[in-house]
Design a protein around this motif. Sequence first.
Motif, PDB file in Angstrom:
ATOM      1  N   ASN A   1       0.836  -1.216   0.000  1.00  0.00           N
ATOM      2  CA  ASN A   1       0.000   0.000   0.000  1.00  0.00           C
ATOM      3  C   ASN A   1       0.861   1.253   0.000  1.00  0.00           C
ATOM      4  N   ALA A   2       2.051   1.198   0.620  1.00  0.00           N
ATOM      5  CA  ALA A   2       2.972   2.337   0.600  1.00  0.00           C
ATOM      6  C   ALA A   2       3.508   2.557  -0.807  1.00  0.00           C
ATOM      7  N   ASN A   3       3.813   1.467  -1.496  1.00  0.00           N
ATOM      8  CA  ASN A   3       4.259   1.587  -2.890  1.00  0.00           C
ATOM      9  C   ASN A   3       3.181   2.214  -3.757  1.00  0.00           C
ATOM     10  N   ARG A   4       1.953   1.796  -3.549  1.00  0.00           N
ATOM     11  CA  ARG A   4       0.833   2.332  -4.334  1.00  0.00           C
ATOM     12  C   ARG A   4       0.650   3.823  -4.049  1.00  0.00           C
ATOM     13  N   LEU A   5       0.766   4.204  -2.790  1.00  0.00           N
ATOM     14  CA  LEU A   5       0.619   5.617  -2.433  1.00  0.00           C
ATOM     15  C   LEU A   5       1.692   6.458  -3.096  1.00  0.00           C
ATOM     16  N   ILE A   6       2.933   5.994  -3.082  1.00  0.00           N
ATOM     17  CA  ILE A   6       4.031   6.754  -3.686  1.00  0.00           C
ATOM     18  C   ILE A   6       3.820   6.900  -5.188  1.00  0.00           C
ATOM     19  N   ARG A   7       3.379   5.823  -5.846  1.00  0.00           N
ATOM     20  CA  ARG A   7       3.118   5.912  -7.292  1.00  0.00           C
ATOM     21  C   ARG A   7       1.996   6.916  -7.581  1.00  0.00           C
ATOM     22  N   ASP A   8       0.960   6.890  -6.748  1.00  0.00           N
ATOM     23  CA  ASP A   8      -0.151   7.822  -6.946  1.00  0.00           C
ATOM     24  C   ASP A   8       0.303   9.272  -6.723  1.00  0.00           C
ATOM     25  N   LEU A   9       1.124   9.474  -5.697  1.00  0.00           N
ATOM     26  CA  LEU A   9       1.612  10.815  -5.414  1.00  0.00           C
ATOM     27  C   LEU A   9       2.481  11.331  -6.556  1.00  0.00           C
ATOM     28  N   GLU A  10       3.341  10.490  -7.070  1.00  0.00           N
ATOM     29  CA  GLU A  10       4.216  10.908  -8.165  1.00  0.00           C
ATOM     30  C   GLU A  10       3.418  11.166  -9.440  1.00  0.00           C
ATOM     31  N   SER A  11       2.386  10.369  -9.677  1.00  0.00           N
ATOM     32  CA  SER A  11       1.532  10.600 -10.852  1.00  0.00           C
ATOM     33  C   SER A  11       0.789  11.922 -10.733  1.00  0.00           C
ATOM     34  N   SER A  12       0.297  12.199  -9.541  1.00  0.00           N
ATOM     35  CA  SER A  12      -0.444  13.445  -9.344  1.00  0.00           C
ATOM     36  C   SER A  12       0.465  14.663  -9.470  1.00  0.00           C
ATOM     37  N   SER A  13       1.667  14.587  -8.892  1.00  0.00           N
ATOM     38  CA  SER A  13       2.593  15.722  -8.999  1.00  0.00           C
ATOM     39  C   SER A  13       3.046  15.912 -10.443  1.00  0.00           C
ATOM     40  N   GLY A  14       3.233  14.805 -11.165  1.00  0.00           N
ATOM     41  CA  GLY A  14       3.568  14.916 -12.584  1.00  0.00           C
ATOM     42  C   GLY A  14       2.445  15.549 -13.378  1.00  0.00           C
ATOM     43  N   SER A  15       1.208  15.238 -13.019  1.00  0.00           N
ATOM     44  CA  SER A  15       0.051  15.853 -13.684  1.00  0.00           C
ATOM     45  C   SER A  15       0.013  17.354 -13.453  1.00  0.00           C
ATOM     46  N   ALA A  16       0.382  17.788 -12.241  1.00  0.00           N
ATOM     47  CA  ALA A  16       0.421  19.226 -11.954  1.00  0.00           C
ATOM     48  C   ALA A  16       1.437  19.927 -12.844  1.00  0.00           C
ATOM     49  N   PHE A  17       2.589  19.287 -13.042  1.00  0.00           N
ATOM     50  CA  PHE A  17       3.611  19.871 -13.919  1.00  0.00           C
ATOM     51  C   PHE A  17       3.106  19.984 -15.355  1.00  0.00           C
ATOM     52  N   PHE A  18       2.496  18.922 -15.883  1.00  0.00           N
ATOM     53  CA  PHE A  18       2.034  18.942 -17.263  1.00  0.00           C
ATOM     54  C   PHE A  18       0.817  19.852 -17.444  1.00  0.00           C
ATOM     55  N   PHE A  19       0.027  20.014 -16.383  1.00  0.00           N
ATOM     56  CA  PHE A  19      -1.075  20.979 -16.442  1.00  0.00           C
ATOM     57  C   PHE A  19      -0.547  22.387 -16.655  1.00  0.00           C
ATOM     58  N   LEU A  20       0.476  22.772 -15.885  1.00  0.00           N
ATOM     59  CA  LEU A  20       1.031  24.114 -16.031  1.00  0.00           C
ATOM     60  C   LEU A  20       1.706  24.278 -17.390  1.00  0.00           C
ATOM     61  N   ALA A  21       2.397  23.237 -17.860  1.00  0.00           N
ATOM     62  CA  ALA A  21       3.018  23.302 -19.183  1.00  0.00           C
ATOM     63  C   ALA A  21       1.954  23.469 -20.268  1.00  0.00           C
ATOM     64  N   TRP A  22       0.846  22.772 -20.141  1.00  0.00           N
ATOM     65  CA  TRP A  22      -0.261  22.898 -21.102  1.00  0.00           C
ATOM     66  C   TRP A  22      -0.851  24.305 -21.068  1.00  0.00           C
ATOM     67  N   GLU A  23      -1.022  24.854 -19.876  1.00  0.00           N
ATOM     68  CA  GLU A  23      -1.544  26.213 -19.738  1.00  0.00           C
ATOM     69  C   GLU A  23      -0.622  27.217 -20.414  1.00  0.00           C
ATOM     70  N   ILE A  24       0.671  27.032 -20.282  1.00  0.00           N
ATOM     71  CA  ILE A  24       1.635  27.931 -20.930  1.00  0.00           C
ATOM     72  C   ILE A  24       1.505  27.848 -22.445  1.00  0.00           C
ATOM     73  N   LEU A  25       1.366  26.648 -22.966  1.00  0.00           N
ATOM     74  CA  LEU A  25       1.287  26.468 -24.415  1.00  0.00           C
ATOM     75  C   LEU A  25       0.024  27.102 -24.999  1.00  0.00           C
ATOM     76  N   ILE A  26      -1.117  26.960 -24.337  1.00  0.00           N
ATOM     77  CA  ILE A  26      -2.360  27.468 -24.919  1.00  0.00           C
ATOM     78  C   ILE A  26      -2.487  28.985 -24.801  1.00  0.00           C
ATOM     79  N   THR A  27      -1.671  29.601 -23.951  1.00  0.00           N
ATOM     80  CA  THR A  27      -1.704  31.066 -23.831  1.00  0.00           C
ATOM     81  C   THR A  27      -0.412  31.706 -24.345  1.00  0.00           C
ATOM     82  N   LEU A  28       0.417  30.923 -25.039  1.00  0.00           N
ATOM     83  CA  LEU A  28       1.711  31.440 -25.474  1.00  0.00           C
ATOM     84  C   LEU A  28       1.557  32.581 -26.474  1.00  0.00           C
ATOM     85  N   ASP A  29       0.563  32.512 -27.361  1.00  0.00           N
ATOM     86  CA  ASP A  29       0.351  33.594 -28.332  1.00  0.00           C
ATOM     87  C   ASP A  29       0.070  34.915 -27.629  1.00  0.00           C
ATOM     88  N   ASP A  30      -0.811  34.880 -26.633  1.00  0.00           N
ATOM     89  CA  ASP A  30      -1.116  36.093 -25.872  1.00  0.00           C
ATOM     90  C   ASP A  30       0.113  36.579 -25.107  1.00  0.00           C
TER      91      ASP A  30
END
Length: 302
Positions: A4-33
């Motif tokens: 269960n600790a392994n599963r929690l760590i994988r979930d935490l890393e997936s969620s933190s990675g999603s936060a990074f890619f969310f911000l990268a996506w936001e930058i790309l869609i507003t880059l023209d502005d």
Amino acid sequence: MPLNANRLIRDLESSSGSAFFFLAWEILITLDDEVELIWSKPWNSWIKWAFLVGRYFSLLLLFADQVVRLVITYSTINLHDNVLRIWFALQGLIAFSIMEGAEICLMARIYALYNKNKWVGYGFMVLLSAEALTAFLGIGLTFPRPPFDPQVIITQTPGSFDYFSIATLVSQTILLALSMARYRFLYKQGYWGGTRILHLMSRDGTLAFAIFFMLSLLMLIYHVLHEPFAPDEYTWSIGLISTTECRLILNLQKLPIAEPDFTSFPELTTILTNDRSGLGTSHMMTVFREEHVPHEEHEIEC
């Protein structure tokens, strides 16, 4: 390590990675502005630096956070305990610096609404100083002692979040009260009906206050209750604060000129006008006109 600790760590890393890619996506869609409205500003423009730091410093922090997590979990590289302790302890300062930049942008809007009243400006400086003092005090009082378990970085948040979150909640409450009081005053004075800039500032400002307040409250609750996803609430907060701050700036910069001419009320934003030459859109700065000094011009960008 338990399953269960392994599963929690994988979930935490997936969620933190999603936060990074969310911000990268936001930058790309507003880059023209960003290119059109921000990069074209002179390098001595404070709003340009506020935007670039709020956006790319946040992205760099999320990337560094993800690298540290992956190295701790999967790499054979042994990071020095003191380095990891400092990184963990400074997370509160990192969150504070991101939130501070967003708050400065909100304060600039309120300062403009109050016709650059010097006492409002002094009050904001005191408020920012008190927040900074609280953040540093929290780091000093909760700095982790050796021995330090590297897994703590993935599964916990530092104790300084208590101090930082409470200070931010107090600050956001004060800013919201000041802005609502000013909007109420302007409404009674009859400026509200035909002024799109006020509607935009009210809408965006209120939404930003709600987001910042909720993120700070959740950060405090997750930490106090030792919720397992507290570290990822922190990483998502960085991404959402950065996105909200940059959207605040871009929305105000894009406001088209569609205002009646109020000579007694300041216009507070960069405006866009159609270029009659057909070469595209030209950018013009409106001016901040003090009621008591109608001919003095000041550039207000946020």
